[in-house]
Design an enzyme around this catalytic site. Structure first.
Site, PDB file in Angstrom:
ATOM      1  CG  HIS A   1      -1.973   0.995   1.283  1.00  0.00           C
ATOM      2  ND1 HIS A   1      -1.917   2.107   2.106  1.00  0.00           N
ATOM      3  CD2 HIS A   1      -3.150   1.111   0.611  1.00  0.00           C
ATOM      4  CE1 HIS A   1      -3.006   2.833   1.958  1.00  0.00           C
ATOM      5  NE2 HIS A   1      -3.769   2.270   1.053  1.00  0.00           N
TER       6      HIS A   1
ATOM      7  CE  LYS B   1      -1.170   5.528   0.011  1.00  0.00           C
ATOM      8  NZ  LYS B   1      -1.832   4.484  -0.685  1.00  0.00           N
TER       9      LYS B   1
END
Length: 488
Positions: free
Chosen positions: A406, A408
């Site tokens: 997950h 970024k």
């Protein structure tokens, strides 16, 4: 009378059809006149035409464009004006201060200049950075910082859940409020829609100032469903800041049975970058509460130092520019050696995918880490629709197998790093309120690259010839998701 009613009924279907057709044409013309991205324009027009009635409803909820309309007034926020003057001063002096940059940092001066110009992202150099590679490292660090707070605690999250981790945070905040510490808490009304009123009430009764971002009530304000605060910010006493991909929920700590371990990345910063995060929070707090925070306790002076060179960049529907999207594009398109990207959803804007393919064809080692399993099927299909053309251009794509990634994160040329809340997708880059920390530092880039190599070793690299053999029904779903992705 009966004959008259029959006569009316006879013409009613035709009248409704004409009115509906006129409404669709009117909305389609409005969409075209807004001068949006052509892909988004075509997508919305297709939805209006192919989905009778439902298309209009979907547009009313998700389709209205507010980027060029100021969503709230920032008048009176003195610290934003002060920040603007400081960044404009830096922008003017940057050409004369090039001698202060190391050679590698100087190669990314265009990025520094871009962030100063498009989002007033002040360049600070007195920062300490700690990389937190998952929930097991992130939440203890956040809770310890909260425990040590002396004056104020500011928190802003997209998702807060009433589970073990959420209640651990709540109990800690209640405790600190009892000690007289000022606490302000923003949660997103859509992201945290399951948060019970009791949870909020207990915090409020303990003295925590808590408010939601853009409350949604049907049928009024339905357009606000599509403009969400996806930021994750914690600032303690204006000295320590946190941002990254982790929300407040047990799955971010322990993963799930379906997806497995949750792989995410957060940053802890000390120094003026924490003040930059504070400014983003204070603007959001004014939006939800109309309270203007004043005083040095909240807005500290920004001294020079010998630490990491950083900028904190925020973007959203209220921004003049799609700042984070421009940062991503510039970092990718200007890369000379390598670019490593981690994102849970790869649904890029046309310019970013063009940049990725261009640098890959030019010999840059560009790698993308994606989850093999995803927490939402529609973004998964949309992501998969881009893989084949990227593989054809020479982009290396990896499916993370131990769980769900997950993070970024973008690292370019061993000097530039971006860690924050924005995914590499239309929603994050064009629609949501986001915040990213940009670091110009070899040590930070090297550490993040080492985590990438560990993740690559736990992943499967996709092979073009094998990927092309996937089922036809799956390709069809990917194409359908790709058309709709820019709208949602």
């Amino acid at each position: 009378m009966l004959e008259f009613l029959k006569e009316i009924w006879h013409y009613t279907p035709g009248t409704i059809t004409i009115l509906y057709f006129v409404t669709v044409v009117f909305i389609a013309v409005l969409i075209v006149l807004e001068n949006r991205n052509p892909i988004k324009t075509i997508s919305w027009v297709l939805v209006l035409i192919t989905l009778p009635v439902l298309g209009i409803i979907i547009y009313l909820f998700f389709g209205q464009e507010y980027r060029k309309k100021k969503m709230f007034s920032k008048k009176g926020l003195y610290y934003l004006e002060k920040l603007r003057k400081q960044t404009q001063n830096q922008l003017r002096r940057l050409p004369q201060n090039e001698h202060l940059f190391e050679e590698k940092t100087l190669s990314k001066k265009h990025l520094i200049n871009l962030m100063l110009a498009n989002s007033n992202a002040l360049l600070t150099d007195n920062n300490q950075v700690t990389i937190l590679k998952d929930g097991q490292e992130t939440f203890p660090a956040i809770f310890q910082a909260i425990q040590n707070a002396k004056h104020h605690i500011h928190l802003e999250y997209y998702i807060i859940e009433n589970d073990k981790l959420g209640n651990q945070l709540k109990d800690l905040l209640v405790q600190k409020a009892g000690q007289g510490i000022e606490i302000r808490f923003i949660y997103d009304d859509v992201g945290s829609w399951q948060l019970p009123k009791k949870y909020i009430r207990e915090l409020s009764e303990a003295g925590v100032k808590i408010d939601c971002f853009m409350r949604v009530r049907f049928p009024m304000l339905t357009s606000r469903v599509n403009y969400r605060n996806h930021r994750k910010i914690v600032v303690i006493d204006g000295e320590i800041g946190f941002t990254g991909g982790l929300n407040i929920a047990d799955r971010y700590m322990n993963g799930t049975k379906l997806l497995g371990k949750w792989r995410d990345t957060h940053l802890m910063v000390r120094g003026s970058a924490a003040t930059s995060l504070q400014i983003v929070f204070m603007a959001d707090w004014y939006f939800v509460s109309k309270e203007i925070l004043k005083g040095e306790a909240y807005f500290r002076e920004l001294p020079q130092g010998e630490g990491k060179l950083m900028q904190v960049v925020s973007s959203g529907p209220d921004s003049d520019w799609e700042s984070i999207g421009q940062a991503y594009f510039s970092a990718i398109a200007s890369a000379k050696e390598r670019v490593f990207i981690a994102t849970p959803y790869l649904i890029p804007t046309p310019d970013i995918i063009y940049g990725m393919k261009t640098v890959a064809l030019g010999g840059v080692d560009i790698r993308v880490l994606l989850p093999e399993k995803c927490d939402a099927f529609f973004p998964k299909w949309g992501t998969d629709s881009y893989i084949e053309e990227l593989l054809e251009a020479g982009v290396k794509i990896y499916h993370y197998k131990p769980g769900f990634t997950h993070s970024k994160v973008i690292v370019a040329d061993g000097i530039f790093s971006s860690v924050g809340t924005a995914n590499l997708d239309f929603r994050s880059l064009e629609t949501n309120f986001e915040v990213n920390a940009l670091v110009y530092d070899e040590e930070t880039a090297s550490s993040l690259e080492n985590y990438f190599y560990q993740d690559f070793n736990s992943s499967e690299q996709l092979i073009l010839s094998q990927w092309q053999q996937r089922d036809k029904w799956r390709k069809a779903m990917e194409s359908f998701a790709r058309i709709l992705s820019p709208m949602l």
